[in-house]
Write an enzyme that holds these catalytic residues in place. Sequence first.
Site, short mmCIF file in Angstrom:
data_model
loop_
_atom_site.label_atom_id
_atom_site.label_comp_id
_atom_site.label_asym_id
_atom_site.label_seq_id
_atom_site.Cartn_x
_atom_site.Cartn_y
_atom_site.Cartn_z
N ARG A 271 48.73 74.90 50.66
CA ARG A 271 49.56 74.27 51.71
C ARG A 271 50.52 75.26 52.35
NH1 ARG A 271 50.54 68.30 49.02
NH2 ARG A 271 48.64 67.44 49.92
N LYS B 9 39.00 51.82 44.52
CA LYS B 9 39.30 50.42 44.84
C LYS B 9 38.92 50.02 46.25
CE LYS B 9 43.46 49.94 42.04
NZ LYS B 9 44.90 49.98 42.30
N GLY C 263 42.93 63.63 50.06
CA GLY C 263 42.98 63.11 48.70
C GLY C 263 41.83 63.60 47.83
N GLY D 222 46.43 59.29 52.54
CA GLY D 222 46.99 58.02 53.02
C GLY D 222 47.13 58.00 54.54
P1 AMP Z 1 40.41 56.90 45.32
O1 AMP Z 1 41.74 57.47 44.98
O2 AMP Z 1 40.41 55.45 45.64
O3 AMP Z 1 39.66 57.74 46.33
O4 AMP Z 1 39.56 56.95 43.95
C1 AMP Z 1 39.18 58.15 43.40
C2 AMP Z 1 38.85 57.93 41.94
O5 AMP Z 1 37.80 56.99 41.81
C3 AMP Z 1 38.38 59.20 41.28
O6 AMP Z 1 39.34 59.60 40.35
C4 AMP Z 1 37.07 58.82 40.64
O7 AMP Z 1 36.98 59.30 39.32
C5 AMP Z 1 37.11 57.31 40.62
N1 AMP Z 1 35.78 56.73 40.62
C6 AMP Z 1 34.76 56.98 41.46
N2 AMP Z 1 33.66 56.29 41.11
C7 AMP Z 1 33.96 55.60 39.99
C8 AMP Z 1 33.23 54.71 39.15
N3 AMP Z 1 31.96 54.40 39.40
N4 AMP Z 1 33.88 54.15 38.10
C9 AMP Z 1 35.17 54.46 37.88
N5 AMP Z 1 35.92 55.30 38.62
C10 AMP Z 1 35.32 55.86 39.67
#
Ligand code: AMP
Length: 399
Positions: free
Chosen positions: A36, A197, A354, A377
């Site tokens: 950064r 999520k 992210g 975000g």
């Molecule tokens: P996000 O911050 O919403 O982009 O989520 C990223 C996180 O989702 C990462 O740390 C991944 O390890 C997790 N992730 C991705 N696929 C899966 C899965 N099938 N089951 C559990 N965690 C997951």
Amino acid sequence: MKKLTLRDVDLKDKKVIMRVDFNVPIKDGKITDDTRIRAALPTIQYALDKGAKVILLSHLGRPDGERDPQYSLKPVAERLKELIDAPVYFVDETRGEKVEEAVSKLKSGEVLVLENTRFEKGETKNDPELAKYWASLADIHVNDAFGTAHRAHASNVGIANYIPSVAGFLMEKEIKFLSAANENPQKPYVVVLGGAKVSDKIGVINNLLTKADRILIGGAMMFTFLKALGKEVGSSKVEGDKLDVAREIMENAKAKNVELVLPVDTVAAQKMEAGVEKKVFKIDEGIPEGWMGLDIGPETIKLFTEKLSDAKTIFWNGPMGVFEIDDFAEGTKKIAEAIVNATKKGCISIVGGGDSAAAAEKFGLAEEFSHVSTGGGASLEFLEGKELPGIASISVKKN
Ligand code: AMP
């Protein structure tokens, strides 16, 4: 609506207060990744070359309005000194006599780093008094911190009420690429969503349903959609209270003629750990109880790769699996490669910060996309169609 940038203003002998993103990881007082700081160099160097006196503001971590030495910007100022060919000074204050004295001594072509903006309680509250004070130190404000653009803080938004605010080069690039995807994307426009999520991404999916041609869904969020379709997902991560939302999204996609593509197989394990037994299950046959899907499977990789091959615009947010563990990183890696291949054929590819940016970095592909956003975000909110306060506050170019 064009925004004013650093190139549009006279900087000679001007005091420029610049909001940068120096929120770097620090362990035991040592910076573990200075990406950064390096990323901010072209904007800082340009201002110095044009004869400006540059005062830098940044947050670091979340000290919650308290002076906490572990979040001091001193190591960052020291690293900057090594990276830039100009005198760099640091004051361990965010306001007061010491700051004012340092500013008055600053010469054209020199840099002054102030202490962590979040040592001030008023920073995240966008306190007008604090914003006015920081504005009083300079003639022009430069906003180059896209990662905080979805937040109205004193150092990025408040200051702009008192002095003109212009975009730095990083901010300019973010606006250029994200607007291109939002306003008139080259078609087919394919969106790849993954991550933990659905709930984090409902807003962006709804907005993308009016713009994208295809939405590919992987990551843990795929299981909420699959469960909503009545599939057996075993012990995979599901947001039980979002099944209706998932159904609604799928109906909307149909009504709007957007192709929503879900995985056809998954790589599963009984524990989310390296080195455990893995099995591939077809979604139509179901995942047995006790097994959780942790990556997209080989047939899905093929399917998604094909769906990406003719894309002219791609936005990717969220890993396809638990990419942090090598056993479950294959899906994310292969999809990242498919996006890179499309990019080589002239597609505009945007990685939405992210975890996807971290994944791109891990696979050594970060340089291969058209744009890797610095704000997870912020880029999602931009693509939700929301007006980001940290962009709205930048002065508009008149002509
Ligand atoms: P996000 O911050 O919403 O982009 O989520 C990223 C996180 O989702 C990462 O740390 C991944 O390890 C997790 N992730 C991705 N696929 C899966 C899965 N099938 N089951 C559990 N965690 C997951």
